[in-house]
Write an enzyme that holds these catalytic residues in place. Sequence first.
Site, PDB file in Angstrom:
ATOM      1  N   TYR A 164       4.130  -2.507 -11.793  1.00 34.63           N
ATOM      2  CA  TYR A 164       2.879  -2.889 -12.471  1.00 34.63           C
ATOM      3  C   TYR A 164       2.816  -2.384 -13.909  1.00 34.63           C
ATOM      4  CZ  TYR A 164       1.690  -3.874  -7.615  1.00 34.63           C
ATOM      5  OH  TYR A 164       1.711  -4.350  -6.333  1.00 34.63           O
ATOM      6  N   CYS A 186      -6.005  -1.105 -31.835  1.00 25.88           N
ATOM      7  CA  CYS A 186      -7.336  -0.923 -32.420  1.00 25.88           C
ATOM      8  C   CYS A 186      -8.419  -1.395 -31.464  1.00 25.88           C
ATOM      9  CB  CYS A 186      -7.439  -1.691 -33.725  1.00 25.88           C
ATOM     10  SG  CYS A 186      -6.299  -1.069 -34.932  1.00 25.88           S
ATOM     11  N   ASP A 187      -8.282  -1.070 -30.197  1.00 29.09           N
ATOM     12  CA  ASP A 187      -9.317  -1.397 -29.222  1.00 29.09           C
ATOM     13  C   ASP A 187      -9.752  -0.083 -28.604  1.00 29.09           C
ATOM     14  OD1 ASP A 187     -10.629  -2.007 -26.735  1.00 29.09           O
ATOM     15  OD2 ASP A 187      -9.881  -4.050 -26.960  1.00 29.09           O
ATOM     16  N   GLY A 247       0.797  -1.216   0.000  1.00 26.56           N
ATOM     17  CA  GLY A 247       0.000   0.000   0.000  1.00 26.56           C
ATOM     18  C   GLY A 247       0.831   1.268   0.000  1.00 26.56           C
ATOM     19  N   GLU A 305       4.855  -5.787   3.006  1.00 25.94           N
ATOM     20  CA  GLU A 305       4.971  -6.357   1.660  1.00 25.94           C
ATOM     21  C   GLU A 305       4.903  -5.264   0.592  1.00 25.94           C
ATOM     22  OE1 GLU A 305       2.604 -10.547   2.469  1.00 25.94           O
ATOM     23  OE2 GLU A 305       1.474  -8.829   1.743  1.00 25.94           O
ATOM     24  N   PRO A 306       5.845  -4.346   0.604  1.00 27.71           N
ATOM     25  CA  PRO A 306       5.766  -3.268  -0.385  1.00 27.71           C
ATOM     26  C   PRO A 306       6.027  -3.765  -1.806  1.00 27.71           C
ATOM     27  CG  PRO A 306       7.847  -3.138   0.814  1.00 27.71           C
ATOM     28  CD  PRO A 306       7.057  -4.255   1.433  1.00 27.71           C
ATOM     29  N   GLY A 307       5.249  -3.270  -2.736  1.00 26.75           N
ATOM     30  CA  GLY A 307       5.469  -3.552  -4.156  1.00 26.75           C
ATOM     31  C   GLY A 307       5.724  -2.225  -4.866  1.00 26.75           C
ATOM     32  N   ARG A 308       4.644  -1.485  -5.061  1.00 29.80           N
ATOM     33  CA  ARG A 308       4.719  -0.183  -5.725  1.00 29.80           C
ATOM     34  C   ARG A 308       5.733   0.751  -5.058  1.00 29.80           C
ATOM     35  NH1 ARG A 308       0.670   1.752  -8.696  1.00 29.80           N
ATOM     36  NH2 ARG A 308      -0.827   0.320  -7.761  1.00 29.80           N
TER      37      ARG A 308
HETATM   38  C1  LIG Z   1      -0.014  -6.778  -4.570  1.00 30.29           C
HETATM   39  C2  LIG Z   1       0.240  -7.136  -3.156  1.00 30.29           C
HETATM   40  C3  LIG Z   1       1.130  -6.376  -2.390  1.00 30.29           C
HETATM   41  C4  LIG Z   1       1.813  -5.143  -2.904  1.00 30.29           C
HETATM   42  O1  LIG Z   1       0.990  -4.050  -2.856  1.00 30.29           O
HETATM   43  P1  LIG Z   1       1.520  -2.579  -3.155  1.00 30.29           P
HETATM   44  O2  LIG Z   1       0.327  -1.731  -2.971  1.00 30.29           O
HETATM   45  O3  LIG Z   1       2.060  -2.574  -4.530  1.00 30.29           O
HETATM   46  O4  LIG Z   1       2.580  -2.280  -2.152  1.00 30.29           O
HETATM   47  C5  LIG Z   1       1.359  -6.778  -1.090  1.00 30.29           C
HETATM   48  N1  LIG Z   1       0.753  -7.870  -0.564  1.00 30.29           N
HETATM   49  C6  LIG Z   1      -0.108  -8.612  -1.271  1.00 30.29           C
HETATM   50  C7  LIG Z   1      -0.725  -9.798  -0.642  1.00 30.29           C
HETATM   51  C8  LIG Z   1      -0.400  -8.268  -2.580  1.00 30.29           C
HETATM   52  O5  LIG Z   1      -1.265  -9.003  -3.278  1.00 30.29           O
END
Ligand SMILES: *Cc1c(COP(=O)(O)O)cnc(C)c1O
Length: 376
Positions: free
Chosen positions: A356, A324-325, A215, A252-255
Amino acid sequence: MTDRIREFLRNRREDGPCLVVDLDVVRDNYLAFAHALPDTRVFYAVKANPAPEVLKLLASLGSCFDTASVAEIEMALAAGATPDRISFGNTIKKERDVARAFELGIRLYAVDCEAEVEKVARVAPGSRVFCRILCDGAGAEWPLSRKFGCDPSLAVGVLEHAHRLGLEAYGVSFHVGSQQRNPRAWDQALASAAGIFRDCAERGIGLSMVNLGGGFPAKYLNDIPAVEAYGSSIFDSLRAHFGNAIPETIIEPGRGMVGNAGVIEAEVVLVSRKSADDVVRWVYLDIGKFGGLAETMEEAIRYPIRTERDGDTLEDCILAGPTCDSADVLYEKTPYPLPVSLAIGDKVLIEGAGAYTTTYAAVAFNGFPPLKAYHI
Ligand SMILES: *Cc1c(COP(=O)(O)O)cnc(C)c1O
């Protein structure tokens, strides 16, 4: 945009859009998370950007990994992470994938209902499970809806079921919604988690861990609070709800780990108007929703876009991709201001594109190749 990315793009000769990720920025982000949440282990959410270079760097820095499939587990292992540093965090798993993960040494699984607990108990005996609870996602620009997690009132039953079946009922997880701009958004879920810890304790089950999820935002057009603000707000909530019995925590950072590390270079293919008195131009790029910009869905994520003519007068335009969508329009409800002088063949830089994007690109829709990527 960093000097290293600028230099890389200056020397690039091939055609077509590409993502360039500066690994130094990923390193800085990892260290910022580790510093802002010093007692929390980092499980990088692999899906945000699973490039081997990113995974290897994070593994070498000591990161753990949150994965959603056997393929992602294998990628994290290949990058050098040992199985004890990998969680299988998807609540929706085939039993044979759980079995395969168990063979690979994975012992930490997410669940959100009794049926999922039973799969894990059958093929991953003795493993640790944490129960994901629902979170409303208020304040998030990319909320995660009700697809994952159970109502907090069901969590005790799910964890008790795990305990009865010989698993280790390990803790609680939640996700406050992606691109969460409110550092206090964790508070309500932490209050629920503390309640679940108390109820489980009353039944003789001692939980250990709270998984705070992802998040954490990346910088797009709007400013975002610094990661320190998230760290201190989360710590305050932990103190408020758990007192001096603060559990083990993971994030669990992603973004937030990779978003600001990447820039996409794209090209203007066409600038046109639909009628003589049309006030809004259409600008078509060689990248769109199917080329990696899927998060422009419902105009949720608004990327900063730079051009070489940014000093000129700006005028709103509708921005669209090349396929073309008719769904392949990026910004129309809220048009995007770009220089009036913007011309066919101009390069544009799409910032904050490290998360992403590559994995959201179609394989060959309309014959367009998937997004090229360089991690430097
Ligand atoms: C996608 C996901 C994340 C990463 O979320 P971000 O908002 O990108 O930090 C963390 N935990 C779980 C379980 C996810 O599915």
